[in-house]
Write an enzyme that holds these catalytic residues in place. Structure first.
Site, PDB file in Angstrom:
ATOM      1  N   ASP A 129       0.954  -1.432  -0.087  1.00 19.80           N
ATOM      2  CA  ASP A 129       0.240  -0.189   0.066  1.00 19.80           C
ATOM      3  C   ASP A 129       0.608   1.164   0.144  1.00 19.80           C
ATOM      4  O   ASP A 129       1.594   1.284  -0.578  1.00 19.80           O
ATOM      5  CB  ASP A 129      -0.518  -0.061   0.946  1.00 19.80           C
ATOM      6  CG  ASP A 129      -1.956   0.637   1.258  1.00 19.80           C
ATOM      7  OD1 ASP A 129      -2.298   1.760   0.916  1.00 19.80           O
ATOM      8  OD2 ASP A 129      -3.374   0.360   1.215  1.00 19.80           O
ATOM      9  N   HIS A 169      -3.391   5.996   3.032  1.00 19.40           N
ATOM     10  CA  HIS A 169      -4.110   5.090   3.513  1.00 19.40           C
ATOM     11  C   HIS A 169      -4.401   3.819   3.851  1.00 19.40           C
ATOM     12  O   HIS A 169      -4.278   3.149   4.185  1.00 19.40           O
ATOM     13  CB  HIS A 169      -4.168   4.904   0.868  1.00 19.40           C
ATOM     14  CG  HIS A 169      -5.128   4.004   0.865  1.00 19.40           C
ATOM     15  ND1 HIS A 169      -4.697   2.808   0.837  1.00 19.40           N
ATOM     16  CD2 HIS A 169      -6.487   3.795  -0.039  1.00 19.40           C
ATOM     17  CE1 HIS A 169      -5.821   2.291  -0.451  1.00 19.40           C
ATOM     18  NE2 HIS A 169      -6.456   3.218  -0.561  1.00 19.40           N
ATOM     19  N   SER A 203     -11.138  -0.266  -0.914  1.00 19.58           N
ATOM     20  CA  SER A 203      -9.658  -0.410  -0.537  1.00 19.58           C
ATOM     21  C   SER A 203     -10.028  -1.245   1.017  1.00 19.58           C
ATOM     22  O   SER A 203      -9.026  -1.228   2.021  1.00 19.58           O
ATOM     23  CB  SER A 203      -9.438   0.265  -0.705  1.00 19.58           C
ATOM     24  OG  SER A 203      -8.276   1.183  -1.304  1.00 19.58           O
TER      25      SER A 203
END
Length: 639
Positions: A47, A111, A438
């Site tokens: 990620d 994220h 996600s």
């Protein structure tokens, strides 16, 4: 050069961007856990990196990394691992580092921190986003370890870095890989770094959990759809956030958004965007109505609340100096399923009454309240953004596999950015509420790791089967895309297992050339020696039948299941749940097992007649022994 299997362009991919664990059946205190074994599970998160100082990654109470661990923590300024984050690497193979990022595994986007904490974050009490979503935040396996592989930067995620991360994660000794990254359009398996990397992970006993993509609601948009990947769609939970708007005439409206900025009930001038075009910027009234960036006249909207005729990201009103924004839903029959954050107080309203007041009232005023949490009555459902099937790379494999919470998810965040990462937003938060596949992917990752803690020797296919066949079916009335939208996990009773040779036979059955198969497997394969398997006969826990409008189509599926129940002697009966458009026959109708790990074969014959309007028809085969319900979807479609 010797050792080079294939050469192809390193294309750019993008990110598929709490209480949710209790909602899916893993509550904080009541779920059975094997904490000691769970502590030996390592989840590899590919990620944007991680913020190691977050309380979600505090290593208090953790012992040293498991002895199997072979990974490393990249030496970088101001970044250290601990006994929770036991590995961290970063990759930038073919391009220079972006100037607005940091050359380390540290996450400046948020994220990666969000996904890692969703999968395996520690229990953190009193977590919230400035008071919203307040409660205990934790991952699905809070005792598990985390290894971080930063491949995504401010300019995207490149194939060369993703494939390198897979190689290292496998060699380091991770147990599950979580990847919330993908392409805008699906790629052929032999031309897809995620499919290639996940294949080698599978070969080494590592399951890859990957997001299905955010390109919905169009059909055929599902991403990361190789049969050796667990492909995860997003679903809602029973919690949503609403934001009230009050006008100067006393009327109130309830919209959706995630607003943590309190205007303290102060009334501000309400300006309709169409009445405030930025004439110096040569913009049109149409763009001003929609509040596009640069379309609004700052001298007319500064210090005001702007009414916009359609959804937007809030940057237009914010950059023009507005104090708030009200956006109107141009489809009043469609209730927004997702609440988003904006750089200024915002509410997304349905209906036209708000527009009438703003456009026809002189000196109109309004205020926007702080968001509140309410119960969602229709959950779970698949939000519009979640990518749908059918699988355009191979229509005989039903994808996505499963749906998991991916809407309004509270999890840890990076303080190196703001709540929205948009210009004008000054809110720095430790925990943020985000939506996307996600966010769904690490829920499935955590669930897979939970199963792994009970069954360390199970194959990736067995773990995926346990998740798919024990998942709760959604209500068709709320999910018209049916299995093209969604898909007692540690005790499934039976599993549909598959290994490397099964997938090689599957590729041979797809008429892949030896060169194409080598691109994926890195080995020379002679299909005349290994044999072929039709795609619909791959031992997958689902059945899909592409049909023709108004015509009967019949297919025979061959499957096998393995007894993994605690009782060696077991008898399972086939229970069929199918509408009139599906005629299903199972042979044999009863499977009798005499020992654990025994495998039984069966055939399923499906005749489907999709109506003149086309679409999707679905049912299910359930193997039941009275205590286990092993459910596999049966789908016919004309999409």
């Amino acid at each position: 050069m010797e050792g080079v299997v294939s050469v192809f362009p390193s294309r750019k991919k993008k990110l598929h961007t709490t209480r949710s664990w209790s909602y899916v059946g893993l509550p904080e205190t009541k779920a059975e856990r094997r904490t000691k074994v769970e502590s030996d599970i390592v989840i590899g998160v590919i990620d944007t990196g991680i913020w190691p100082e977050s309380e979600s990654f505090n290593d208090t109470g953790f012992g040293p990394p498991p002895s199997k661990w072979k990974g490393t923590c990249t030496s970088a300024a101001n970044f250290t691992c601990n006994n929770k984050i036991i590995g961290a690497r970063h990759y930038r193979k073919v391009r220079s580092y972006p100037e607005d990022d940091v050359q380390s595994p540290r996450d400046i986007d948020g994220h990666g921190t969000h996904t890692a904490s969703t999968a395996a974050g520690n229990l953190v009490t009193h977590a919230s986003m400035d008071g919203l979503g307040s409660g205990s935040a934790r991952g699905g396996v809070p005792s598990a370890r985390i290894a971080v592989y930063k491949v995504c930067w401010t300019d995207g995620c490149y194939d060369a870095d993703i494939l390198a991360a897979f190689d290292d994660a496998i060699a380091d000794g991770v147990d599950i890989i979580s990847l919330s990254v993908g392409s805008e359009t699906p790629d052929a398996f032999f031309d897809d770094t995620t499919a290639i990397g996940a294949y080698h992970a599978m070969k080494n006993g590592v399951l890859t959990s990957a997001s299905a993509g955010n390109e919905g609601p169009s059909a055929g948009t599902v991403n990361n759809a190789a049969p050796w990947i667990l492909t995860v769609a997003a679903s809602t939970t029973d919690r949503k956030y609403v934001t009230q708007v009050r006008f100067g005439n006393g009327e109130t409206f309830e919209g959706t958004s995630i607003n943590t900025i309190d205007l303290n009930n102060t009334m501000y001038p309400l300006v309709y965007g169409g009445n405030a075009p930025n004439t110096t910027g040569n913009t049109s009234v149409y763009r001003a109505r929609l509040c596009r960036q640069g379309s609004l006249n700052p001298s007319l909207v500064q210090g005001s609340i702007v009414l916009c005729d359609a959804y937007n990201d809030g940057i237009g009103p914010s950059s023009a100096g507005a104090i708030g924004s009200i956006m109107l839903n141009d489809d009043p029959s469609s209730e927004p399923e997702v609440s988003f954050s904006y750089p200024l107080p915002t509410s997304y309203l349905q209906g036209s009454d708000a527009s009438e007041y703003a456009t026809k009232t002189r000196n109109a005023t309004a205020t926007i309240s702080k968001s509140i949490e309410v119960k969602r009555r229709t959950a779970p459902l698949i939000p519009y953004f979640s990518s749908r099937g059918p699988n355009v790379i191979n229509s005989n494999i039903l994808k996505p596999d499963i749906a998991a919470p991916g809407v309004d998810i509270l999890a840890a965040w990076s303080p190196a950015t703001t709540a929205t990462s948009e210009e004008g937003d000054e809110r720095v938060v430790k925990y943020n509420i985000r939506s996307g596949t996600s966010m769904a992917c690490p829920h499935a990752t955590g669930a897979a790791a939970y199963i792994k803690s009970f069954h360390p020797t199970w194959s990736p296919a067995a773990i995926r089967s346990a998740l798919m066949t024990t998942a709760s079916p959604m209500k068709p009335a709320n999910n018209r895309d049916a299995e093209f939208a969604y898909g007692r996990c540690n005790d499934p009773g039976l599993v549909y297992d598959a290994g490397e040779q099964d997938y090689i036979k599957f590729m041979c059955g797809q008429d892949y050339t030896a060169a194409q198969i080598k691109l994926i497997t890195s080995q020379d394969v002679d299909c005349s020696n290994v044999g072929e398997t039709f795609a619909w006969d791959l031992n997958y826990p689902s059945f899909i039948l592409p049909g023709e409008v108004g015509k009967n189509v019949t297919r025979v599926f061959q499957r096998s299941v393995t007894n993994v129940g605690t009782a060696g002697v077991a008898s399972y009966r086939a229970v069929l749940r199918a509408p009139g458009e599906l005629v299903v026959r199972v042979e044999p109708e009863v499977l009798r097992f005499s020992s654990v790990e025994e495998t039984k074969r069966f055939n399923v014959t499906v005749t489907a007649r999709v109506g003149s309007s086309g679409g999707v028809v679905s049912g299910a085969l359930v193997w039941s022994d009275g205590s286990h319900q092993v459910r596999s979807p049966i789908v016919a479609h004309t999409l």
